[in-house]
Design a protein around this motif. Structure first.
Motif, PDB file in Angstrom:
ATOM      1  N   PRO A 174      -3.038  25.306  15.797  1.00  0.00           N
ATOM      2  CA  PRO A 174      -3.406  24.576  14.564  1.00  0.00           C
ATOM      3  C   PRO A 174      -2.679  23.243  14.491  1.00  0.00           C
ATOM      4  O   PRO A 174      -1.522  23.124  14.914  1.00  0.00           O
ATOM      5  N   TRP A 175      -3.371  22.241  13.937  1.00  0.00           N
ATOM      6  CA  TRP A 175      -2.768  20.910  13.779  1.00  0.00           C
ATOM      7  C   TRP A 175      -3.156  20.297  12.441  1.00  0.00           C
ATOM      8  O   TRP A 175      -2.330  19.794  11.725  1.00  0.00           O
ATOM      9  N   SER A 176      -4.449  20.345  12.114  1.00  0.00           N
ATOM     10  CA  SER A 176      -4.942  19.917  10.803  1.00  0.00           C
ATOM     11  C   SER A 176      -6.251  20.637  10.549  1.00  0.00           C
ATOM     12  O   SER A 176      -6.734  21.402  11.383  1.00  0.00           O
ATOM     13  N   THR A 177      -6.855  20.378   9.404  1.00  0.00           N
ATOM     14  CA  THR A 177      -8.131  21.037   9.080  1.00  0.00           C
ATOM     15  C   THR A 177      -9.234  20.632  10.042  1.00  0.00           C
ATOM     16  O   THR A 177     -10.090  21.444  10.394  1.00  0.00           O
ATOM     17  N   THR A 178      -9.219  19.388  10.484  1.00  0.00           N
ATOM     18  CA  THR A 178     -10.315  18.858  11.308  1.00  0.00           C
ATOM     19  C   THR A 178      -9.974  18.766  12.794  1.00  0.00           C
ATOM     20  O   THR A 178     -10.865  18.536  13.613  1.00  0.00           O
ATOM     21  N   HIS A 179      -8.685  18.925  13.140  1.00  0.00           N
ATOM     22  CA  HIS A 179      -8.264  18.803  14.536  1.00  0.00           C
ATOM     23  C   HIS A 179      -7.308  19.934  14.903  1.00  0.00           C
ATOM     24  O   HIS A 179      -6.505  20.377  14.068  1.00  0.00           O
ATOM     25  N   TRP A 180      -7.379  20.369  16.168  1.00  0.00           N
ATOM     26  CA  TRP A 180      -6.429  21.326  16.708  1.00  0.00           C
ATOM     27  C   TRP A 180      -5.751  20.711  17.917  1.00  0.00           C
ATOM     28  O   TRP A 180      -6.328  19.849  18.595  1.00  0.00           O
ATOM     29  N   GLN A 181      -4.546  21.137  18.201  1.00  0.00           N
ATOM     30  CA  GLN A 181      -3.859  20.626  19.386  1.00  0.00           C
ATOM     31  C   GLN A 181      -4.286  21.423  20.616  1.00  0.00           C
ATOM     32  O   GLN A 181      -4.378  22.655  20.588  1.00  0.00           O
ATOM     33  N   LEU A 182      -4.547  20.706  21.681  1.00  0.00           N
ATOM     34  CA  LEU A 182      -4.999  21.299  22.930  1.00  0.00           C
ATOM     35  C   LEU A 182      -3.877  21.238  23.956  1.00  0.00           C
ATOM     36  O   LEU A 182      -3.308  20.176  24.208  1.00  0.00           O
TER      37      LEU A 182
END
Length: 296
Positions: A130-138
């Motif tokens: 998880p990173w934010s509502t619209t983005h995830w960390q890869l």
């Protein structure tokens, strides 16, 4: 449309046009096939400390987003990747992308979709956090090439133009294909469709540059009031929103700011100047008008 809009500007935003007329205008080009992002994104990146001349501007987009959200990144020497939740659908030119900013994703749905995607990561070279509502960390243990175009650029063009088919992205393409099948009838998307919302059915990667390679100095005030109407080519709405934008800008114009206007591939910078004495008797056409028309 540039010429027609230019005629309408004094009627809808007279004070803003007056300010433009008092400025010196310069134009800068950011060809999309070189930057692999829209001009505004490339310009923002160039305002920072840019130490990777061989990298495309798009490689720093994840770092730019982290800086805008005031998030610290470690380790500084490893490539930083994010993935954006998007909608991809068949279109006349192949496939079209809707970015997360237009999907109205809430935190609960983002978390449910992430949990499903994490279960799919097992046995693959990819991990999602998880990173934010619209983005995830890869996270990945393979050398993923840092050449994915920005979602903003892809949404204005076509997915097919930027979906590279080289060997280096084979594992990622396979993972995304499996994810799209998983999300096809996902409960979150069933609920979204019942609410009239587009499904979140894919992920679009951004980044690939190490935090040590680029660091922004400041974050300019960004006003995206006109963007949506311009993308939809709804020029009546665009002019209406321009009136609202003028009201927002008026208190700021008293401080003589530099204004930066953008389209897909160009940046126009308007810098306030002090009129010369002779210009009172021999007024010239403001340079911004010529630059505005040149983009049509």
């Amino acid at each position: 449309m540039a010429a027609e809009l230019l005629k309408q500007l004094p009627k809808h935003a007279p004070q803003l046009v007056q300010y433009f007329d008092q400025c010196q205008s310069t134009i800068q080009s950011f060809p999309i096939h070189q930057s692999r992002c829209v001009a505004e994104e490339a310009w923002q990146i160039e305002q920072g400390q840019w130490h990777s001349a061989k990298a495309k501007h798009n490689a720093a987009l994840a770092l730019l987003l982290a800086q805008q959200q005031q998030k610290s990144l470690t380790p500084a020497h490893k490539p930083f990747w994010l993935v954006e939740l998007v909608h991809i659908a068949p279109a006349r030119d192949g496939a079209a992308l809707i970015p997360a900013s237009d999907l109205h994703i809430d935190q609960a749905h983002s978390q449910q979709l992430l949990q499903s995607a994490q279960s799919l990561c097992e046995g693959t070279p990819f991990q999602l956090q998880p990173w934010s509502t619209t983005h995830w960390q890869l996270h990945t243990n393979i050398d993923l090439p840092a050449h994915f175009a920005s979602s903003a650029l892809v949404s204005r063009t076509a997915v097919n133009a930027w979906w590279d088919q080289d060997h280096a992205t084979r594992d990622w393409r396979r993972f995304v294909n499996e994810l799209q099948m998983l999300y096809f009838d996902h409960p979150v998307n069933q609920q979204r469709q019942s609410q009239g919302l587009a499904a979140v059915n894919s992920l679009w990667p951004l980044g690939g540059l190490a935090p040590s390679a680029w660091q922004a100095d400041n974050v300019p005030l960004r006003l995206a009031t006109l963007s949506d109407a311009a993308l939809r080519q709804d020029w009546g709405l665009w002019l209406h929103q321009l009136q609202e934008l003028e009201k927002t800008l008026m208190p700021l114009l008293a401080h003589s700011p530099t204004l930066v206007l953008s389209n897909l591939e160009h940046i126009m910078t308007l810098t306030p100047t002090t009129p010369r004495f002779w210009q009172r008797f021999f007024p010239s056409t403001p340079t911004w008008r010529n630059h505005w028309l040149a983009q049509s």
